[in-house]
Design a protein around this motif. Structure first.
Motif, short mmCIF file in Angstrom:
data_model
loop_
_atom_site.label_atom_id
_atom_site.label_comp_id
_atom_site.label_asym_id
_atom_site.label_seq_id
_atom_site.Cartn_x
_atom_site.Cartn_y
_atom_site.Cartn_z
N HIS A 223 -0.53 -8.90 -6.57
CA HIS A 223 -0.67 -7.55 -7.14
C HIS A 223 -1.36 -7.65 -8.48
O HIS A 223 -1.30 -8.66 -9.17
N VAL A 224 -2.06 -6.58 -8.84
CA VAL A 224 -2.70 -6.45 -10.15
C VAL A 224 -1.91 -5.40 -10.91
O VAL A 224 -1.97 -4.22 -10.58
N SER A 225 -1.17 -5.83 -11.91
CA SER A 225 -0.30 -4.88 -12.62
C SER A 225 -0.99 -4.26 -13.83
O SER A 225 -0.62 -3.17 -14.27
N ALA B 218 -7.59 -10.15 -12.05
CA ALA B 218 -6.92 -11.17 -11.24
C ALA B 218 -5.55 -10.71 -10.76
O ALA B 218 -4.79 -10.09 -11.50
N SER B 219 -5.23 -11.03 -9.50
CA SER B 219 -3.91 -10.73 -8.95
C SER B 219 -2.92 -11.81 -9.37
O SER B 219 -3.28 -12.96 -9.56
N ILE C 160 -1.63 -1.70 -9.67
CA ILE C 160 -2.45 -0.71 -10.36
C ILE C 160 -3.06 0.29 -9.36
O ILE C 160 -3.30 1.45 -9.69
N HIS C 161 -3.26 -0.14 -8.10
CA HIS C 161 -3.82 0.75 -7.08
C HIS C 161 -2.74 1.56 -6.36
O HIS C 161 -3.05 2.29 -5.42
N GLY C 162 -1.48 1.43 -6.77
CA GLY C 162 -0.41 2.17 -6.14
C GLY C 162 -0.49 3.66 -6.46
O GLY C 162 -1.23 4.09 -7.35
N SER D 166 -4.57 -8.00 -2.45
CA SER D 166 -3.15 -7.70 -2.21
C SER D 166 -2.55 -8.62 -1.15
O SER D 166 -1.46 -9.15 -1.31
N ILE D 167 -3.27 -8.77 -0.03
CA ILE D 167 -2.74 -9.51 1.12
C ILE D 167 -3.86 -10.35 1.74
O ILE D 167 -4.97 -9.86 1.94
#
Length: 198
Positions: free
Chosen positions: A18-20, A27-28, A45-47, A101-102
Motif C-alpha cells: 500500500h501507498v499511505s 513506493a508501496s 492513498i487510492h482508497g 497493491s497486489i
C-alpha cells in the motif's frame, strides 16, 4: 442466468502493498495481509468510494471531477513484472517501485483480461477489474534510487504489461499465498470494437 463465468484460471498472491503517503513517496510498503472494504484499503492513498478524475478519464470528465473510485487497487502479474525487469535491465522488479497493491502469479497475459472480470478469494472477498492500467513515468524516480538508469526505461518496457486497476465488490481479507479464481463476463467480444477504436 449468471452473467459471470468461473474459469479454471487461478492465481496465487505473491505480494501485497500500500501507498499511505504519496507526497512522501510513490513506493508501496509491503503487507502480509490486506483488509479490503467497499472503499478499498483504508491505509491506501487510492482508497475511498470516490476520487478526483485523472488523465485516464479526461475524455469523459474534466480533471479533478469527483467520480466513483474504480481504481482503488493496482494488480500486476509476476510473469509480466519479470518481462519488465528484463527489458529495463534488472534481475527482479521490486513491486514497491511502482506503487503496486497486489502481485499475482498464474494467469497468462493478465493485463488483458476482460474488463469487469472478477478475482475471488476462497473467503469470498472479490475484486472487480476495471481496465488495463497504463504505464506512466512516475515510477522512474523510485526505480532509479535502487537501479540507476533503469527508471527511464520503465514506461516503454511496461506497455501492455502494467496490470489492471480494480475495485472491491465484496470485502474481506487477502493474505500472501491466497488463491484467487478468475471469473469472466459471459459475453462475446463486441463486433464493432475495432471500428470504435479507430
Amino acid at each position: 442466468m449468471p452473467a459471470l463465468k468461473p474459469t479454471d484460471f487461478t492465481a496465487t498472491i505473491t505480494w501485497l502493498g500500500h501507498v499511505s503517503d504519496r507526497e512522501a513517496s510513490l513506493a508501496s510498503q509491503p503487507l502480509d495481509e490486506m483488509e479490503l472494504t467497499f472503499a478499498g484499503v483504508a491505509t491506501e492513498i487510492h482508497g475511498g468510494l470516490t476520487r478526483p478524475s485523472c488523465s485516464r478519464v479526461v475524455s469523459q470528465h474534466p480533471k479533478g471531477t469527483e467520480i466513483a473510485n474504480v481504481r482503488q487497487l493496482t494488480i500486476l502479474s509476476a510473469e509480466e513484472l519479470a518481462q519488465v525487469a528484463e527489458k529495463i535491465g534488472v534481475d527482479a522488479f521490486n513491486p514497491a517501485w511502482a506503487g503496486i497493491s497486489i502481485v499475482i502469479e498464474g494467469i497468462p497475459d493478465f493485463s488483458h483480461v476482460p474488463p469487469s472480470s472478477r478475482l475471488q478469494a476462497e473467503s469470498g472477498a472479490t475484486i472487480v477489474i476495471d481496465m488495463e492500467n497504463r504505464p506512466c513515468h512516475l515510477p522512474a524516480k523510485v526505480i532509479d534510487q535502487d537501479a540507476p538508469g533503469a527508471g527511464g526505461k520503465f514506461k516503454t518496457a511496461a506497455s501492455g504489461r502494467r496490470g489492471v486497476t480494480a475495485w472491491v465488490e465484496r470485502p474481506g481479507t487477502l493474505k500472501v499465498g491466497d488463491t484467487l479464481r478468475l471469473h469472466i463476463p459471459d459475453q462475446p467480444v463486441w463486433q464493432h470494437l475495432d471500428a470504435a477504436r479507430s
